[in-house]
Design an enzyme around this catalytic site. Structure first.
Site, PDB file in Angstrom:
ATOM      1  N   HIS A 298       0.890  -1.155  -0.035  1.00 43.71           N
ATOM      2  CA  HIS A 298      -0.107   0.076  -0.143  1.00 43.71           C
ATOM      3  C   HIS A 298       0.643   1.453   0.173  1.00 43.71           C
ATOM      4  O   HIS A 298       0.607   2.179  -0.787  1.00 43.71           O
ATOM      5  CB  HIS A 298      -0.941   0.116   1.205  1.00 43.71           C
ATOM      6  CG  HIS A 298      -1.958   1.219   1.141  1.00 43.71           C
ATOM      7  ND1 HIS A 298      -2.929   1.305   0.635  1.00 43.71           N
ATOM      8  CD2 HIS A 298      -1.606   2.355   1.869  1.00 43.71           C
ATOM      9  CE1 HIS A 298      -3.566   2.466   1.019  1.00 43.71           C
ATOM     10  NE2 HIS A 298      -2.766   2.978   1.674  1.00 43.71           N
TER      11      HIS A 298
ATOM     12  N   ASN B  53       1.586   8.648  -7.335  1.00 40.82           N
ATOM     13  CA  ASN B  53       2.104  10.164  -7.461  1.00 40.82           C
ATOM     14  C   ASN B  53       3.363  10.354  -8.256  1.00 40.82           C
ATOM     15  O   ASN B  53       3.372  11.376  -8.928  1.00 40.82           O
ATOM     16  CB  ASN B  53       2.577  10.596  -5.837  1.00 40.82           C
ATOM     17  CG  ASN B  53       1.166  10.681  -4.993  1.00 40.82           C
ATOM     18  OD1 ASN B  53       0.204  10.537  -5.361  1.00 40.82           O
ATOM     19  ND2 ASN B  53       1.466  10.712  -3.718  1.00 40.82           N
TER      20      ASN B  53
ATOM     21  N   GLU C 148       0.886   3.790  -3.530  1.00 42.17           N
ATOM     22  CA  GLU C 148       0.622   5.306  -3.355  1.00 42.17           C
ATOM     23  C   GLU C 148       1.647   5.986  -3.631  1.00 42.17           C
ATOM     24  O   GLU C 148       1.361   7.215  -4.398  1.00 42.17           O
ATOM     25  CB  GLU C 148      -0.019   5.758  -1.939  1.00 42.17           C
ATOM     26  CG  GLU C 148      -1.269   4.790  -1.407  1.00 42.17           C
ATOM     27  CD  GLU C 148      -2.537   5.565  -2.243  1.00 42.17           C
ATOM     28  OE1 GLU C 148      -2.415   6.430  -2.868  1.00 42.17           O
ATOM     29  OE2 GLU C 148      -3.409   4.600  -2.180  1.00 42.17           O
TER      30      GLU C 148
END
Length: 295
Positions: A131, A139, A135
């Site tokens: 996780h 980005n 993320e």
């Protein structure tokens, strides 16, 4: 059953935060909401950890994969990195029809054997690490694609370096996506902030019961990817730090505990001090010492 019922918690709370921010964005309320959400999501991570760990074991000492519940005693950091990158690249292809390539290396500085130095393992929860990296990669990919399109250049690769020392593990993720200016650097871990263009979400949260893995959720613009990732890192006494050069690129440092007895759960407590923070709605006046809000 419990996990299925709570799958939409994060998207639903994100929608609530957007609505709250449009009504009142004073610094006092923002700090209080930030503190409340940190506690809420940390407790949520803990409950999911407990439920998943119990379901994975069900009376067994080890699972079929060799894990102790959800904990992998020999979690290969580089393998998790590749898995997270592949998952993020699918979303990037859907959004930008392309994605940057990955160059990743690993080194165990405490291993004197050169044949095994490039394999970095740790006792960790692979889903938590996935996780976090997922993320960050999202980005980096978004920034790289948009900055390259603006400059009219080819997509540069994303660089990952993993280092294992006697005390901790450092994962450095670097991109050439244009970086973040100083005025925004103090807000990147705020649930109400995103460097990407804000997106619209349905009133029900938008995941339709699939949670964070839903393809219906946008790739960026929700403003809770990095804050949640930092909570996952801090849950076992790790952390996330960001260093950015505006106009060039950004480096994200993910710190993990190498020693398992140091990676104790970091759970929130409730006492008079925490209660006062949750009830605080006073507007905080900036002064010259509050550099995070000035610059």
């Amino acid at each position: 059953m419990i996990r299925r019922r709570h799958l939409d918690t994060v998207p639903t709370m994100a929608q609530a935060v957007f609505k709250l921010n449009s009504i009142n964005s004073s610094e006092g309320v923002t700090d209080t909401v930030q503190y409340f959400l940190d506690r809420l999501y940390t407790n949520r991570i803990s409950i999911h950890m407990l439920v998943s760990h119990y379901n994975a074991l069900l009376g067994e000492d080890k699972t079929l994969t060799g894990r102790v519940g959800t904990i992998d005693q020999n979690c290969d950091i580089l393998d998790v990195c590749y898995d997270a990158f592949d998952a993020a690249s699918v979303m990037c292809d859907q959004e930008y029809f392309d994605h940057p390539k990955l160059k990743a290396t690993a080194m165990d500085t405490s291993d004197e054997n050169k044949e095994t130095q490039e394999k970095v393992t740790a006792t960790y929860v692979p889903s938590h690490l996935h996780h976090i990296l997922f993320e960050i990669f999202k980005n980096s990919m978004r920034a790289t694609c948009e900055f390259s399109e603006e400059k009219g250049t080819d997509l540069p690769y994303i660089r990952v370096r993993i280092f294992k020392t006697k005390n901790d593990i450092t994962i450095k993720i670097s991109d050439l996506g244009g970086g973040i200016n100083r005025s925004a650097s103090g807000k990147i871990f705020n649930y109400m902030y995103s460097t990407a263009q804000t997106v619209a979400m349905p009133d029900d949260g938008g995941s339709y019961g699939a949670g964070l893995s839903a393809e219906t959720l946008p790739m960026h613009g929700l403003g809770y990817g990095l804050p949640l990732s930092r909570l996952y890192a801090r849950y076992f006494k790790g952390d996330i730090q960001i260093a950015s050069v505006h106009g060039h690129g950004t480096s994200v440092y993910v710190y993990l505990q190498r020693l398992s007895h140091m990676a104790q759960e970091n759970l929130p407590v409730f006492n008079a001090k925490s209660s006062a923070k949750l009830k605080n709605i006073a507007t905080q006046v900036q002064d010259w010492t509050d550099t995070d809000k000035i610059f």
